[in-house]
Design a protein around this motif. Structure first.
Motif, PDB file in Angstrom:
ATOM      1  N   LEU A  11       0.823  -1.217   0.000  1.00 22.62           N
ATOM      2  CA  LEU A  11       0.000   0.000   0.000  1.00 22.62           C
ATOM      3  C   LEU A  11       0.852   1.260   0.000  1.00 22.62           C
ATOM      4  O   LEU A  11       0.450   2.305  -0.526  1.00 22.62           O
ATOM      5  N   ALA A  12       2.054   1.181   0.589  1.00 25.22           N
ATOM      6  CA  ALA A  12       2.908   2.364   0.721  1.00 25.22           C
ATOM      7  C   ALA A  12       3.598   2.755  -0.582  1.00 25.22           C
ATOM      8  O   ALA A  12       4.188   3.836  -0.672  1.00 25.22           O
ATOM      9  N   MET A  13       3.534   1.927  -1.599  1.00 27.13           N
ATOM     10  CA  MET A  13       4.310   2.180  -2.822  1.00 27.13           C
ATOM     11  C   MET A  13       3.767   3.301  -3.705  1.00 27.13           C
ATOM     12  O   MET A  13       4.540   4.089  -4.246  1.00 27.13           O
ATOM     13  N   PRO A  14       2.452   3.450  -3.905  1.00 24.56           N
ATOM     14  CA  PRO A  14       1.966   4.546  -4.756  1.00 24.56           C
ATOM     15  C   PRO A  14       2.245   5.919  -4.157  1.00 24.56           C
ATOM     16  O   PRO A  14       2.257   6.087  -2.930  1.00 24.56           O
ATOM     17  N   ASP A  15       2.464   6.909  -5.016  1.00 25.26           N
ATOM     18  CA  ASP A  15       2.671   8.299  -4.578  1.00 25.26           C
ATOM     19  C   ASP A  15       1.313   8.978  -4.447  1.00 25.26           C
ATOM     20  O   ASP A  15       0.736   9.448  -5.434  1.00 25.26           O
ATOM     21  N   VAL A  16       0.793   9.027  -3.236  1.00 23.35           N
ATOM     22  CA  VAL A  16      -0.499   9.649  -2.967  1.00 23.35           C
ATOM     23  C   VAL A  16      -0.354  10.588  -1.771  1.00 23.35           C
ATOM     24  O   VAL A  16       0.049  10.162  -0.686  1.00 23.35           O
ATOM     25  N   LYS A  17      -0.664  11.862  -1.973  1.00 19.40           N
ATOM     26  CA  LYS A  17      -0.574  12.842  -0.904  1.00 19.40           C
ATOM     27  C   LYS A  17      -1.963  13.070  -0.326  1.00 19.40           C
ATOM     28  O   LYS A  17      -2.884  13.495  -1.028  1.00 19.40           O
ATOM     29  N   ILE A  18      -2.120  12.790   0.958  1.00 16.71           N
ATOM     30  CA  ILE A  18      -3.422  12.910   1.608  1.00 16.71           C
ATOM     31  C   ILE A  18      -3.662  14.339   2.067  1.00 16.71           C
ATOM     32  O   ILE A  18      -4.747  14.894   1.902  1.00 16.71           O
ATOM     33  N   SER A  19      -2.640  14.964   2.654  1.00 11.80           N
ATOM     34  CA  SER A  19      -2.725  16.353   3.118  1.00 11.80           C
ATOM     35  C   SER A  19      -1.327  16.951   3.056  1.00 11.80           C
ATOM     36  O   SER A  19      -0.395  16.340   2.537  1.00 11.80           O
ATOM     37  N   GLU A  20      -1.187  18.146   3.589  1.00 15.96           N
ATOM     38  CA  GLU A  20       0.116  18.810   3.569  1.00 15.96           C
ATOM     39  C   GLU A  20       1.173  18.017   4.317  1.00 15.96           C
ATOM     40  O   GLU A  20       2.340  17.986   3.929  1.00 15.96           O
ATOM     41  N   ASP A  21       0.778  17.384   5.426  1.00 12.98           N
ATOM     42  CA  ASP A  21       1.733  16.663   6.272  1.00 12.98           C
ATOM     43  C   ASP A  21       1.624  15.139   6.170  1.00 12.98           C
ATOM     44  O   ASP A  21       2.482  14.433   6.698  1.00 12.98           O
ATOM     45  N   TRP A  22       0.581  14.636   5.529  1.00 14.03           N
ATOM     46  CA  TRP A  22       0.352  13.191   5.505  1.00 14.03           C
ATOM     47  C   TRP A  22       0.338  12.666   4.076  1.00 14.03           C
ATOM     48  O   TRP A  22      -0.294  13.241   3.188  1.00 14.03           O
ATOM     49  N   LEU A  68      10.784  -0.832   0.536  1.00 12.59           N
ATOM     50  CA  LEU A  68       9.441  -1.387   0.747  1.00 12.59           C
ATOM     51  C   LEU A  68       9.319  -2.766   0.108  1.00 12.59           C
ATOM     52  O   LEU A  68       8.695  -3.676   0.670  1.00 12.59           O
ATOM     53  N   ALA A  69       9.930  -2.936  -1.068  1.00 12.05           N
ATOM     54  CA  ALA A  69       9.908  -4.245  -1.730  1.00 12.05           C
ATOM     55  C   ALA A  69      10.725  -5.265  -0.946  1.00 12.05           C
ATOM     56  O   ALA A  69      10.336  -6.438  -0.843  1.00 12.05           O
ATOM     57  N   VAL A  70      11.847  -4.811  -0.359  1.00 17.82           N
ATOM     58  CA  VAL A  70      12.663  -5.697   0.480  1.00 17.82           C
ATOM     59  C   VAL A  70      11.853  -6.154   1.690  1.00 17.82           C
ATOM     60  O   VAL A  70      11.835  -7.345   2.039  1.00 17.82           O
ATOM     61  N   PHE A  71      11.152  -5.216   2.321  1.00 15.60           N
ATOM     62  CA  PHE A  71      10.321  -5.554   3.482  1.00 15.60           C
ATOM     63  C   PHE A  71       9.240  -6.563   3.104  1.00 15.60           C
ATOM     64  O   PHE A  71       8.964  -7.511   3.852  1.00 15.60           O
TER      65      PHE A  71
END
Length: 543
Positions: free
Chosen positions: A403-414, A482-485
């Motif tokens: 889930l962490a792989m795509p570049d998605v910005k939720i807010s300014e800090d998240w 992330l892929a290693v994990f």
């Protein structure tokens, strides 16, 4: 056998064996004593295991004492000033990229403006030499590995508590010396001895607590120790924030370590350890003390503890891995699990500054995530059992890495990566807590110190590796770690699949108990034959 002149047995020589009281196993005694938590028992547990806070404090002390303030500097040379003037956004100029890509030199091209000190600034660790900072952090785990390999011969000979005390004193003294460290080389030695001491103490005090715990209460105690560990993570984050000088951070941690060691000097040794070493009277004395703490005082004078004395030397213990196949298999699989979970756990921990924009809030959020992970694993272990709980936790962790792989910005800090990484950090923490409990319950008392030390030593190699996996965030695309994990999580799940589930079982006392509890019928028959032989010997002695 003595006979009278008529060839008949003398009845005076045939007295029945002395009745030493009710025969109970140590598990039955502990379950009988424990009637619920009370304030005295809680205080003893907290004060005895409080030194668990020192392990994360000494692991992460270098993060806060050696941080590199890449956004806190100013230009002092014409070269730097020219770069600032031609930059697209002067407000965004003061970054690691501007500093490192243009080969700016501290003291010549720029000065640090941070109000806090750090040994990285003092010793010139930034940009091309930043790897030295990772080396200092990782050398802790080299020391931990050495200490744990040595402790395989300590815990099962001199006791869990005594080993923990020695470990605390080594770690606290090394940290105190770190207050006056003046170079990279000196700090490496400090980190080695911190590692030697801290994981000896953590493993020792964990075994001590587990061996005094009723079977139905072990998951709660296990994760309580893990939460105390997490409190140390929160504490070092606060100390790093509140104490501006890096030398004073080391001094503060050392003083706390010395103070928290004091209660361990007065508490008794593990009764299980005493029994396998043949010290029954000492075990009974400890159990009587435990009964008073539980407000359920009993006299052990009427109890005869049934146990298998197994006072072995180091090489005899090693040979048991060859003799008992299930014991060997589960120990090796456990070592694989410990290695991987440490890579995941510390890969996140030391890469967190790359995931979060702020050093202190990032680590505080990580600490809270660990706390949630350890706490949520308690009902998980109780409801699903150790094995299913672990596999469920790892499946969630695998999903979070993807889930962490795509570049998605939720807010300014998240960002989506930040949220998914918090979930991943939570699952790593839960998995670490479960594997501690899992290994502690699978390992026999006679070898528990050795097995836990070997497993933890494997984890320290993983921890060392994890610090550099975290460094990948700086030198490669963020999807690479992330892929290693994700790949390591799949291997972890496969290893857990082949382990037996110790949920609800009694703790094995010897390797043959491991074989019997896992259904190895060949050893079950061997044990029956031995018991018949022992009974026959007792009858002959009585006659």
């Amino acid at each position: 056998m003595d006979e009278n002149p008529n060839g008949k047995v003398d009845p005076q020589k045939c007295k029945p064996p002395k009745d030493d009281g009710i025969a109970l196993t140590i598990d039955e005694v502990v379950d009988k004593i424990y009637k619920g938590m009370n304030i005295k028992l809680l205080l003893v547990f907290i004060t005895a295991t409080a030194t668990a806070t020192q392990t994360p404090m000494q692991i992460y002390v270098t993060i806060f004492a050696g941080f590199i303030p890449y956004t806190q500097w100013k230009c002092i040379s014409d070269k730097c000033q020219d770069l600032l003037e031609i930059s697209d956004d002067p407000k965004e100029f003061y970054t690691s990229a501007s500093m490192c890509d243009n080969n700016l030199i501290a003291g010549k091209d720029f000065d640090w403006t941070s109000e806090r000190t750090s040994f990285s600034m003092d010793w010139g660790f930034y940009c091309g030499s930043e790897a030295k900072f990772s080396t200092i952090s990782s050398f802790f785990f080299i020391g931990a590995t050495l200490g744990l390999l040595v402790s395989t011969a300590i815990f099962d000979r001199f006791g869990r508590r005594n080993g923990a005390i020695v470990g605390n004193l080594i770690g606290a003294t090394a940290t105190l010396i770190g207050t006056w460290a003046s170079s990279f080389e000196v700090m490496l030695m400090v980190r080695i001895f911190q590692g030697v001491g801290m994981f000896i103490q953590l493993t020792g005090i964990y075994c001590w607590a587990l061996e005094l715990t009723p079977s139905h209460f072990r998951s709660l105690i296990n994760f309580s120790v893990m939460n105390i560990w997490t409190f140390g993570y929160v504490t070092i984050t606060l100390i790093g924030y509140l104490v501006p000088k890096w030398n004073h951070i080391f001094l503060t941690v050392a003083i706390i370590n010395y103070v928290l060691t004091i209660p361990q000097l007065i508490y008794p040794i593990s009764p299980r350890f005493a029994l396998v070493r043949g010290r029954e009277d000492e075990a009974k004395k400890t159990l009587e003390s435990f009964s008073r703490l539980c407000n359920n005082e009993i006299s052990m004078d009427t109890v005869r503890l049934t146990y298998k004395e197994r006072a072995q030397n180091y090489w005899e213990q090693i040979k048991d891995f060859k003799t008992y196949p299930t014991f060997r298999k589960e120990t090796l699989l456990g070592i694989v699990c410990w290695f991987i979970v440490a890579v995941l756990f510390y890969g996140f921990s030391f890469g967190w500054v790359r995931i979060s924009s702020d050093l202190y809030t990032g680590h505080l959020a990580a600490a809270i995530s660990k706390l949630v992970g350890y706490t949520s694993a308690i009902p998980g272990c109780n409801l699903l059992g150790r094995k299913k709980c672990m596999l469920t936790v790892l499946a969630i962790g695998l999903f979070s890495n993807l889930l962490a792989m795509p570049d998605v910005k939720i807010s300014e800090d998240w960002t989506l990566e930040y949220v998914a990484s918090l979930i991943g950090n939570l699952t790593c923490s839960a998995a670490f807590g479960v594997i501690y409990l899992y290994s502690g319950e699978l390992a026999p008392t006679s070898h528990r110190g050795m097995v836990m030390s070997l497993s933890s030593a494997s984890a320290r190699v993983g921890s060392f590796t994890g610090t550099y996996v975290g460094y990948l965030y700086a030198v490669a695309d963020r999807r690479v770690p992330l892929a290693v994990f994700a790949g390591l999580t799949c291997v972890f799940m496969a290893a857990v699949y082949f382990l037996s589930d110790p949920t609800g079982r009694r703790i094995p006392e010897t390797p043959i108990d491991v074989e019997i509890l896992t259904g190895n019928n060949g050893f079950l028959k061997l044990e029956d034959d031995r018991e018949k032989k022992d009974q026959s010997s007792e009858q002959n002695i009585a006659v």
